[in-house]
Design a protein around this motif. Structure first.
Motif, PDB file in Angstrom:
ATOM      1  N   GLU A 138       8.440  11.165 -16.585  1.00  0.00           N
ATOM      2  CA  GLU A 138       9.441  11.875 -17.387  1.00  0.00           C
ATOM      3  C   GLU A 138      10.526  12.493 -16.502  1.00  0.00           C
ATOM      4  O   GLU A 138      11.714  12.414 -16.791  1.00  0.00           O
ATOM      5  N   GLU A 139      10.095  13.080 -15.407  1.00  0.00           N
ATOM      6  CA  GLU A 139      11.040  13.690 -14.475  1.00  0.00           C
ATOM      7  C   GLU A 139      11.948  12.623 -13.856  1.00  0.00           C
ATOM      8  O   GLU A 139      13.156  12.810 -13.743  1.00  0.00           O
ATOM      9  N   LYS A 140      11.370  11.520 -13.483  1.00  0.00           N
ATOM     10  CA  LYS A 140      12.150  10.430 -12.892  1.00  0.00           C
ATOM     11  C   LYS A 140      13.172   9.892 -13.898  1.00  0.00           C
ATOM     12  O   LYS A 140      14.315   9.608 -13.533  1.00  0.00           O
ATOM     13  N   LEU A 141      12.784   9.748 -15.160  1.00  0.00           N
ATOM     14  CA  LEU A 141      13.713   9.285 -16.190  1.00  0.00           C
ATOM     15  C   LEU A 141      14.862  10.265 -16.387  1.00  0.00           C
ATOM     16  O   LEU A 141      16.017   9.861 -16.516  1.00  0.00           O
ATOM     17  N   GLU A 142      14.554  11.554 -16.390  1.00  0.00           N
ATOM     18  CA  GLU A 142      15.598  12.568 -16.543  1.00  0.00           C
ATOM     19  C   GLU A 142      16.585  12.524 -15.383  1.00  0.00           C
ATOM     20  O   GLU A 142      17.798  12.572 -15.586  1.00  0.00           O
ATOM     21  N   VAL A 143      16.071  12.434 -14.169  1.00  0.00           N
ATOM     22  CA  VAL A 143      16.929  12.365 -12.987  1.00  0.00           C
ATOM     23  C   VAL A 143      17.763  11.087 -13.014  1.00  0.00           C
ATOM     24  O   VAL A 143      18.966  11.105 -12.746  1.00  0.00           O
ATOM     25  N   GLN A 154       0.835  -1.202   0.000  1.00  0.00           N
ATOM     26  CA  GLN A 154       0.000   0.000   0.000  1.00  0.00           C
ATOM     27  C   GLN A 154       0.873   1.256   0.000  1.00  0.00           C
ATOM     28  O   GLN A 154       0.622   2.195  -0.752  1.00  0.00           O
ATOM     29  N   LYS A 155       1.919   1.266   0.818  1.00  0.00           N
ATOM     30  CA  LYS A 155       2.837   2.412   0.874  1.00  0.00           C
ATOM     31  C   LYS A 155       3.577   2.563  -0.450  1.00  0.00           C
ATOM     32  O   LYS A 155       3.740   3.666  -0.962  1.00  0.00           O
ATOM     33  N   PHE A 156       4.007   1.434  -1.035  1.00  0.00           N
ATOM     34  CA  PHE A 156       4.696   1.452  -2.320  1.00  0.00           C
ATOM     35  C   PHE A 156       3.803   2.077  -3.393  1.00  0.00           C
ATOM     36  O   PHE A 156       4.231   2.964  -4.131  1.00  0.00           O
ATOM     37  N   GLU A 157       2.562   1.638  -3.474  1.00  0.00           N
ATOM     38  CA  GLU A 157       1.627   2.169  -4.478  1.00  0.00           C
ATOM     39  C   GLU A 157       1.354   3.650  -4.240  1.00  0.00           C
ATOM     40  O   GLU A 157       1.251   4.423  -5.194  1.00  0.00           O
ATOM     41  N   GLN A 158       1.254   4.043  -2.986  1.00  0.00           N
ATOM     42  CA  GLN A 158       1.035   5.455  -2.661  1.00  0.00           C
ATOM     43  C   GLN A 158       2.243   6.288  -3.091  1.00  0.00           C
ATOM     44  O   GLN A 158       2.088   7.344  -3.706  1.00  0.00           O
ATOM     45  N   ASP A 159       3.432   5.809  -2.787  1.00  0.00           N
ATOM     46  CA  ASP A 159       4.648   6.546  -3.144  1.00  0.00           C
ATOM     47  C   ASP A 159       4.837   6.640  -4.650  1.00  0.00           C
ATOM     48  O   ASP A 159       5.190   7.687  -5.173  1.00  0.00           O
ATOM     49  N   ILE A 160       4.606   5.538  -5.356  1.00  0.00           N
ATOM     50  CA  ILE A 160       4.857   5.504  -6.801  1.00  0.00           C
ATOM     51  C   ILE A 160       3.799   6.295  -7.573  1.00  0.00           C
ATOM     52  O   ILE A 160       4.084   6.816  -8.648  1.00  0.00           O
ATOM     53  N   SER A 161       2.599   6.459  -7.021  1.00  0.00           N
ATOM     54  CA  SER A 161       1.539   7.176  -7.741  1.00  0.00           C
ATOM     55  C   SER A 161       1.846   8.663  -7.892  1.00  0.00           C
ATOM     56  O   SER A 161       1.349   9.299  -8.805  1.00  0.00           O
ATOM     57  N   GLY A 162       2.675   9.211  -7.031  1.00  0.00           N
ATOM     58  CA  GLY A 162       2.999  10.624  -7.100  1.00  0.00           C
ATOM     59  C   GLY A 162       4.217  10.929  -7.951  1.00  0.00           C
ATOM     60  O   GLY A 162       4.670  12.062  -7.992  1.00  0.00           O
TER      61      GLY A 162
END
Length: 72
Positions: free
Chosen positions: A28-33, A16-24
């Motif tokens: 594109e930003e994550k790929l760039e970083v 549940q925490k994983f899904e909550q964290d990943i939903s935000g």
């Protein structure tokens, strides 16, 4: 999704925490970083995993990845 859920259970991650964290996450930003970080640490392989401050390039099997999550 089922494979991911099973893997998270196996390595004792709160789904549940994983899904909550990943939903935000903006993908594109994550790929760039991720690209920037990989270049800065000299990453040249695919895949490149950074888990618990451990960097591994190339293929890892399931048990090797589990060990990285438990690394302290």
């Amino acid at each position: 999704q089922e494979k991911l859920n099973n893997f998270l259970k196996e390595i004792n991650i709160n789904q549940q925490k994983f899904e909550q964290d990943i939903s935000g996450v903006n993908i594109e930003e994550k790929l760039e970083v991720s690209y920037y970080i990989a270049k800065r640490i000299g990453g040249s392989g695919t895949p490149l995993l950074i888990i618990n401050n451990f960097v591994e390039q190339g293929f890892l099997n399931k048990s090797e990845i589990k060990k990285l999550f438990n690394y302290k």
